[in-house]
Scaffold this active site. Structure first.
Site, PDB file in Angstrom:
ATOM      1  N   ARG A   1      -8.680  10.643  -7.456  1.00  0.00           N
ATOM      2  CA  ARG A   1      -8.978  10.696  -6.024  1.00  0.00           C
ATOM      3  C   ARG A   1      -7.708  10.995  -5.226  1.00  0.00           C
ATOM      4  NH1 ARG A   1      -7.031   7.645  -1.278  1.00  0.00           N
ATOM      5  NH2 ARG A   1      -8.704   7.673   0.267  1.00  0.00           N
ATOM      6  N   VAL A   2      -7.830  11.914  -4.276  1.00  0.00           N
ATOM      7  CA  VAL A   2      -6.744  12.204  -3.338  1.00  0.00           C
ATOM      8  C   VAL A   2      -7.278  11.977  -1.937  1.00  0.00           C
ATOM      9  CG1 VAL A   2      -5.191  13.980  -2.435  1.00  0.00           C
ATOM     10  CG2 VAL A   2      -5.715  13.910  -4.891  1.00  0.00           C
ATOM     11  N   GLY A   3      -6.553  11.210  -1.150  1.00  0.00           N
ATOM     12  CA  GLY A   3      -6.979  10.931   0.218  1.00  0.00           C
ATOM     13  C   GLY A   3      -6.369  11.888   1.220  1.00  0.00           C
ATOM     14  N   ASP A   4      -6.266  11.440   2.459  1.00  0.00           N
ATOM     15  CA  ASP A   4      -5.773  12.304   3.524  1.00  0.00           C
ATOM     16  C   ASP A   4      -4.256  12.454   3.536  1.00  0.00           C
ATOM     17  OD1 ASP A   4      -5.486   9.579   4.266  1.00  0.00           O
ATOM     18  OD2 ASP A   4      -5.388  10.105   6.384  1.00  0.00           O
TER      19      ASP A   4
ATOM     20  N   SER B   1       0.815  -1.218   0.000  1.00  0.00           N
ATOM     21  CA  SER B   1       0.000   0.000   0.000  1.00  0.00           C
ATOM     22  C   SER B   1       0.846   1.263   0.000  1.00  0.00           C
ATOM     23  CB  SER B   1      -0.952  -0.008   1.201  1.00  0.00           C
ATOM     24  OG  SER B   1      -0.220  -0.083   2.405  1.00  0.00           O
TER      25      SER B   1
ATOM     26  N   THR C   1       1.939   7.020   0.301  1.00  0.00           N
ATOM     27  CA  THR C   1       0.946   5.975   0.053  1.00  0.00           C
ATOM     28  C   THR C   1       0.656   5.856  -1.437  1.00  0.00           C
ATOM     29  OG1 THR C   1      -1.308   5.229   0.620  1.00  0.00           O
ATOM     30  CG2 THR C   1      -1.006   7.572   0.269  1.00  0.00           C
TER      31      THR C   1
ATOM     32  N   THR D   1      -3.466   6.933   9.519  1.00  0.00           N
ATOM     33  CA  THR D   1      -3.602   5.917   8.486  1.00  0.00           C
ATOM     34  C   THR D   1      -5.020   5.367   8.516  1.00  0.00           C
ATOM     35  OG1 THR D   1      -2.684   3.848   7.602  1.00  0.00           O
ATOM     36  CG2 THR D   1      -2.836   4.009   9.981  1.00  0.00           C
ATOM     37  N   GLY D   2      -5.489   4.859   7.387  1.00  0.00           N
ATOM     38  CA  GLY D   2      -6.831   4.276   7.365  1.00  0.00           C
ATOM     39  C   GLY D   2      -7.671   4.818   6.232  1.00  0.00           C
ATOM     40  N   ASP D   3      -8.956   4.965   6.491  1.00  0.00           N
ATOM     41  CA  ASP D   3      -9.912   5.394   5.467  1.00  0.00           C
ATOM     42  C   ASP D   3      -9.813   6.904   5.278  1.00  0.00           C
ATOM     43  OD1 ASP D   3     -12.063   5.985   3.864  1.00  0.00           O
ATOM     44  OD2 ASP D   3     -13.376   4.502   4.790  1.00  0.00           O
ATOM     45  N   GLY D   4      -8.924   7.306   4.374  1.00  0.00           N
ATOM     46  CA  GLY D   4      -8.624   8.724   4.205  1.00  0.00           C
ATOM     47  C   GLY D   4      -9.794   9.574   3.784  1.00  0.00           C
TER      48      GLY D   4
ATOM     49  N   THR E   1      -0.915   3.559   4.332  1.00  0.00           N
ATOM     50  CA  THR E   1       0.020   4.692   4.421  1.00  0.00           C
ATOM     51  C   THR E   1       1.198   4.336   5.315  1.00  0.00           C
ATOM     52  OG1 THR E   1      -1.896   6.194   4.402  1.00  0.00           O
ATOM     53  CG2 THR E   1       0.198   7.161   4.988  1.00  0.00           C
TER      54      THR E   1
END
Length: 305
Positions: free
Chosen positions: A193-196, A31, A183, A216-219, A165
């Site tokens: 898509r861009v996460g946290d 990941s 990540t 870390t996790g569901d951004g 991450t």
């Protein structure tokens, strides 16, 4: 790797860059780095950020394509631009100007993950309120003329085996703080898509007057709460790092009780802690610590709340 950089006289930013960069090379958990988490088009793209807690400067890249060393490119954003975040194809062009080579981020592993997903009718994915029904078939999707919004109660696509991450907080001998993340994002994400992870205050945050944190996790859920910034603010108020992390997780739980996520926190004295949200299959969070009090890097475990 990060600890060795510090021991050899490198800066806190050097330690974050080299430590996260090692994870990019090692493809940690599949990941981080190249060859993992293909998006809906089968392409692997990278997000990363690095933050200097002395100057509050941030360098970040998102949706970076065909360049492997995302955290290295993020560091160059601090060093050679007045910007904070560069994205997409333009971030890749910047990377090449900074001397990074174009390389293919696709591997046999990521190709097989992608074809397996296509064979499963593109399940799971991140669409909703579209036709054809995204829970049953692949796209291309269009929006419904009339949308009936319903509360999404599906469990997270991330799991304990897919932390998604590498997050790192470095406290120097004088209390200087730096942090960073890298990540390849959510697997099967919608392109663009861009996460946290590359967002300051969400993926990580560093302030040499208070401490640092990384998440870390569901951004997609976590970034809405700026958890790393919030954790550092709790530590500024004098909260113990563990308590600061727990309070952040509790805030998110009120709105998304089933989210997958964890956060690590460290203050300027070197105290540290972590917290995670307890969901089926994810009841503990593991993280690594190096410090002068430990003879070697040590794995720590916390029970989720």
């Amino acid at each position: 790797t990060a600890w060795r950089v510090l021991e050899s006289g490198g800066s806190e930013l050097d330690a974050v860059e080299r430590g996260c960069g090692q994870c990019e090379i090692d493809q940690c958990d599949g990941s981080v780095g190249y060859g993992g988490s293909p998006d809906e088009s089968g392409e692997t793209t990278l997000d990363a950020m690095i933050m200097d807690g002395n100057t509050m400067e941030v360098g970040a890249v998102a949706d970076l394509r065909r360049v492997k060393n995302a955290i290295g490119v993020a560091r160059k954003v601090i060093e050679y631009t007045k910007h904070t975040l560069l994205v997409g194809e333009s971030a890749s062009l910047f990377a090449v100007r900074m001397g990074f080579p174009y390389e293919d981020l696709t591997t046999q592993k990521s190709l097989s993950l992608y074809s397996e997903w296509l064979n499963q009718s593109c399940q799971p994915n991140y669409w909703k309120n579209v036709v054809p029904d995204s829970s049953k078939s692949c796209g291309p999707y269009k929006r419904h003329e009339e949308v009936t919004y319903k509360e999404e109660q599906t469990s997270s696509l991330r799991s304990v085996h897919n932390h998604d991450t590498i997050g790192m907080v470095v406290i120097g001998v004088t209390g200087t703080v730096a942090s960073g993340t890298s990540t390849n994002g959510a697997i099967h994400k919608i392109p663009g898509r861009v996460g946290d992870s590359p967002i300051a205050g969400a993926g990580s945050y560093a302030d040499s007057t208070a401490g640092g944190a990384a998440a870390t996790g569901d951004g997609d859920i976590m970034m809405r709460f700026l958890p790393s910034y919030q954790a550092v603010e709790y530590m500024r108020m004098g909260r113990d790092p563990t308590v600061a992390c727990q309070k952040v997780i509790s805030r998110i739980q009120k709105y998304a009780p089933k989210f997958f996520g964890a956060i690590i926190c460290a203050n300027t004295t070197g105290s540290y802690g972590a917290a995670c949200n307890k969901i089926p299959g994810f009841t503990q969070f593991h993280f690594m610590v190096s410090s002068p009090l430990l003879s070697r890097p040590t794995e720590q475990v916390v029970d989720c709340i």
